[in-house]
Design an enzyme around this catalytic site. Structure first.
Site, PDB file in Angstrom:
ATOM      1  N   LYS A   1       0.874 -13.725  45.167  1.00 43.62           N
ATOM      2  CA  LYS A   1       1.742 -14.189  44.080  1.00 43.62           C
ATOM      3  C   LYS A   1       1.159 -15.365  43.310  1.00 43.62           C
ATOM      4  O   LYS A   1       1.540 -15.613  42.164  1.00 43.62           O
ATOM      5  CB  LYS A   1       3.105 -14.577  44.640  1.00 43.62           C
TER       6      LYS A   1
ATOM      7  N   SER B   1      -0.933  -7.933  51.202  1.00 42.07           N
ATOM      8  CA  SER B   1      -0.435  -8.774  50.117  1.00 42.07           C
ATOM      9  C   SER B   1      -0.010 -10.168  50.536  1.00 42.07           C
ATOM     10  O   SER B   1       0.026 -11.081  49.710  1.00 42.07           O
ATOM     11  CB  SER B   1       0.728  -8.072  49.408  1.00 42.07           C
TER      12      SER B   1
END
Length: 321
Positions: free
Chosen positions: A52, A304
Site C-alpha cells: 500500500k 501483498s
C-alpha cells in the site's frame, strides 16, 4: 471512464522510487505441486509491511502546497492506514486515519507510531462516513484506499518490476479486494507483456469480485458475509473505477478456502522465511491448492503484506507444526 495508463504507472515509478523498496523475485523451494516454477514478489518487505505504500506515496506526492497544508484523511482496516500515515510523516503532512475497532492491534499501533491521529469507529461500515466528516471539518484531502487513479498507478509499479525482472513470466497471481492492486498490476502487465495472464485470487467467503466479473456487472455482497474471511484486508468490494480496470485487464479470478489460506501462511513462514498476513498469503494458497485452475508456466505470486496479528500467526504455526 478514463483508465490508468502505462505512462501513468511509469510516472508513478519515478515519483516513488526514493520512498519504496524495489522488492525482488524470490524463487520458491516449497513447490508442493507439479504445476510450474513459482516465484514470490514479497511486498511484505516494504517499510510499512505491505504494498500500500506505493499508491499512498504516489497520491501524496502529487498534492499541491495548499493540499499539503490542509492535511490528509484515510479510512482503512490497516495497511492503507499505515501507508498513508508513513508517507505523510515523510512528507511533513498531517494525517487523520479512520479505522474500525476490530482492526488487528498491530496495525492500529503501527499507524499511531508514524504520527497519525487514529480515529476508531465501531464497524467497518462507518469508516468512510467518518472520514468524510473529518474532511468537511478540517478541509483535508481524502486519500481513498483504492478508488483513485494515483493509488492504482502506484500499485501498478509492482507490475513494472515483475516484467523487468522476469520478461518471460507467464502468470501473475494477485489478491483482489477493492481492486486497486490488481487493477494497477494488470494494467502494467497487459501493456508490457500481453501474453502474461494476471489472475486475481479471493477468499471463497468474500468472492464478490469473481461473481461480478463473470456476470459482467459488480456484485454486492453484504459486509457481514465478507467479514467472515480471516483475510481482513480482502473484505472490500471493487469500485466502479477498479471494476472497469479489472474487466479490461484481469484474465480470471480463482478462490481459496480459509484452511488453504492458513496453510499458505505456515508454508511461507517455514519454507520461505516470510511472514505473511492472511491477505498476503492468498496467491500462494492458489498456487499450492488450485494449480489445475491456473494457466501453466512461470508464475509469480504477489505476497501483498505481512502485518499479521502475532497471536494469529502463532496459532497458524502451532496447528501446522
Amino acid at each position: 471512464m478514463d483508465l490508468v495508463t502505462l505512462a501513468d504507472i511509469r510516472a508513478a515509478a519515478d515519483r516513488i522510487r526514493p520512498a519504496v523498496v524495489r522488492t525482488p523475485l524470490l524463487p520458491c523451494a516449497f513447490q508442493r505441486f507439479q504445476h510450474s516454477p513459482l516465484w514470490l514478489k514479497p511486498e511484505n518487505l516494504q517499510p510499512i509491511g505491505a504494498f500500500k505504500l506505493r499508491g499512498a506515496h504516489n497520491a501524496l506526492a502529487r498534492l499541491d502546497a495548499d493540499a499539503r497544508r490542509r492535511g490528509v484523511v484515510a479510512y482503512s482496516s490497516g495497511n492503507h492506514a499505515q501507508a498513508v500515515a508513513y508517507a505523510a510523516a515523510k512528507e511533513g503532512i498531517t494525517a487523520h486515519i479512520v479505522m474500525p475497532e476490530a482492526t488487528p492491534a498491530v496495525k492500529i499501533e503501527n499507524t499511531r507510531s508514524y504520527g497519525a491521529e487514529v480515529v476508531l469507529v465501531e464497524s467497518a461500515a462507518q469508516r468512510e462516513s467518518a472520514a468524510y466528516e473529518i474532511v468537511a471539518e478540517r478541509g483535508a484531502v481524502l486519500i481513498p484506499p483504492f478508488d483513485h487513479p494515483d493509488v492504482i498507478a502506484g500499485q501498478g509499479t509492482i507490475g513494472l518490476e515483475i516484467v523487468e525482472d522476469d520478461p518471460h513470466v507467464d502468470v501473475v497471481l494477485v489478491p483482489v479486494s477493492g481492486g486497486g492492486l490488481a487493477s494497477g498490476i494488470a494494467t502494467a502487465i497487459a501493456a508490457l507483456s500481453p501474453r502474461t495472464k494476471v489472475i486475481g485470487v479471493e477468499p471463497e467467503l468474500a468472492a464478490d469480485a469473481r461473481e461480478g466479473l463473470r456476470a459482467g456487472t459488480p456484485a454486492d455482497w453484504p459486509l457481514e458475509l465478507r467479514n467472515r474471511t480471516i483475510a481482513d484486508g480482502l473484505r472490500s468490494q471493487p469500485s466502479e473505477l477498479t471494476f472497469a480496470h479489472l474487466r479490461a485487464s484481469l484474465h480470471d479470478i480463482v478462490t481459496v478456502a480459509e484452511d488453504e489460506i492458513r496453510e499458505a501462511m505456515a508454508v511461507l513462514a517455514r519454507s520461505a522465511r516470510l511472514v505473511a498476513e492472511p491477505s498476503g498469503a492468498v496467491p500462494v494458497a492458489a498456487a499450492l491448492f488450485h494449480a489445475a485452475e491456473l494457466p501453466p508456466g512461470r508464475t509469480v505470486a504477489v505476497v501483498s503484506g505481512g502485518n499479521v496479528d502475532p497471536a494469529l500467526l502463532a496459532d497458524v504455526l502451532a496447528v501446522r507444526g
